[in-house]
Design a protein around this motif. Structure first.
Motif, PDB file in Angstrom:
ATOM      1  N   MET A 151       0.826  -1.217  -0.019  1.00 33.49           N
ATOM      2  CA  MET A 151      -0.104  -0.124  -0.022  1.00 33.49           C
ATOM      3  C   MET A 151       0.834   1.199   0.126  1.00 33.49           C
ATOM      4  O   MET A 151       2.180   1.214   0.528  1.00 33.49           O
ATOM      5  N   ALA A 152       0.444   2.006  -0.658  1.00 33.96           N
ATOM      6  CA  ALA A 152       1.184   3.290  -0.837  1.00 33.96           C
ATOM      7  C   ALA A 152       1.151   4.124   0.645  1.00 33.96           C
ATOM      8  O   ALA A 152       0.374   3.970   1.361  1.00 33.96           O
ATOM      9  N   HIS A 153       2.305   4.866   0.953  1.00 33.03           N
ATOM     10  CA  HIS A 153       2.378   5.732   2.261  1.00 33.03           C
ATOM     11  C   HIS A 153       1.444   6.734   2.278  1.00 33.03           C
ATOM     12  O   HIS A 153       1.360   7.538   1.353  1.00 33.03           O
ATOM     13  N   PRO A 154       0.845   6.957   3.421  1.00 34.13           N
ATOM     14  CA  PRO A 154      -0.005   8.282   3.516  1.00 34.13           C
ATOM     15  C   PRO A 154       0.606   9.438   3.239  1.00 34.13           C
ATOM     16  O   PRO A 154       1.682   9.773   3.550  1.00 34.13           O
ATOM     17  N   ILE A 155      -0.123  10.310   3.078  1.00 40.02           N
ATOM     18  CA  ILE A 155       0.349  11.711   2.655  1.00 40.02           C
ATOM     19  C   ILE A 155      -0.039  12.417   3.934  1.00 40.02           C
ATOM     20  O   ILE A 155      -0.892  12.689   4.241  1.00 40.02           O
ATOM     21  N   PRO A 156       1.040  13.254   4.470  1.00 35.32           N
ATOM     22  CA  PRO A 156       1.078  13.680   5.752  1.00 35.32           C
ATOM     23  C   PRO A 156       0.024  15.098   5.626  1.00 35.32           C
ATOM     24  O   PRO A 156      -0.339  15.507   6.756  1.00 35.32           O
ATOM     25  N   ASP A 157       0.051  15.683   4.586  1.00 32.22           N
ATOM     26  CA  ASP A 157      -0.607  16.944   4.386  1.00 32.22           C
ATOM     27  C   ASP A 157      -2.505  16.793   4.436  1.00 32.22           C
ATOM     28  O   ASP A 157      -3.012  17.931   4.782  1.00 32.22           O
TER      29      ASP A 157
END
Length: 66
Positions: free
Chosen positions: A1-7
């Motif tokens: 799974m892709a890493h979550p975007i912190p923004d």
């Protein structure tokens, strides 16, 4: 799974995950047919009773004057 975007907010990330799950579920439930429908070469209109429409003479196209 892709890493979550912190923004992105956690609520927004949860909504994205719900949408992704819904898309996956829809793909499973409503899978595309294995083969596409054959393309008809010549389509003919029919009357509602099923009688074929008689072929009409093709009218020549008028040339446009400029």
């Amino acid at each position: 799974m892709a890493h979550p975007i912190p923004d992105l907010t956690p609520e927004y990330m949860e909504r994205l995950e719900q949408l992704a799950d819904a898309v996956r579920l829809r793909a499973v439930l409503y899978a595309a047919p294995a083969a596409p429908a054959p393309v008809r070469g010549c389509r003919t209109r029919q009357y509602p009773g099923g009688r074929p429409n008689l072929p009409r003479a093709v009218r020549p196209r008028r040339s446009r004057r400029r």
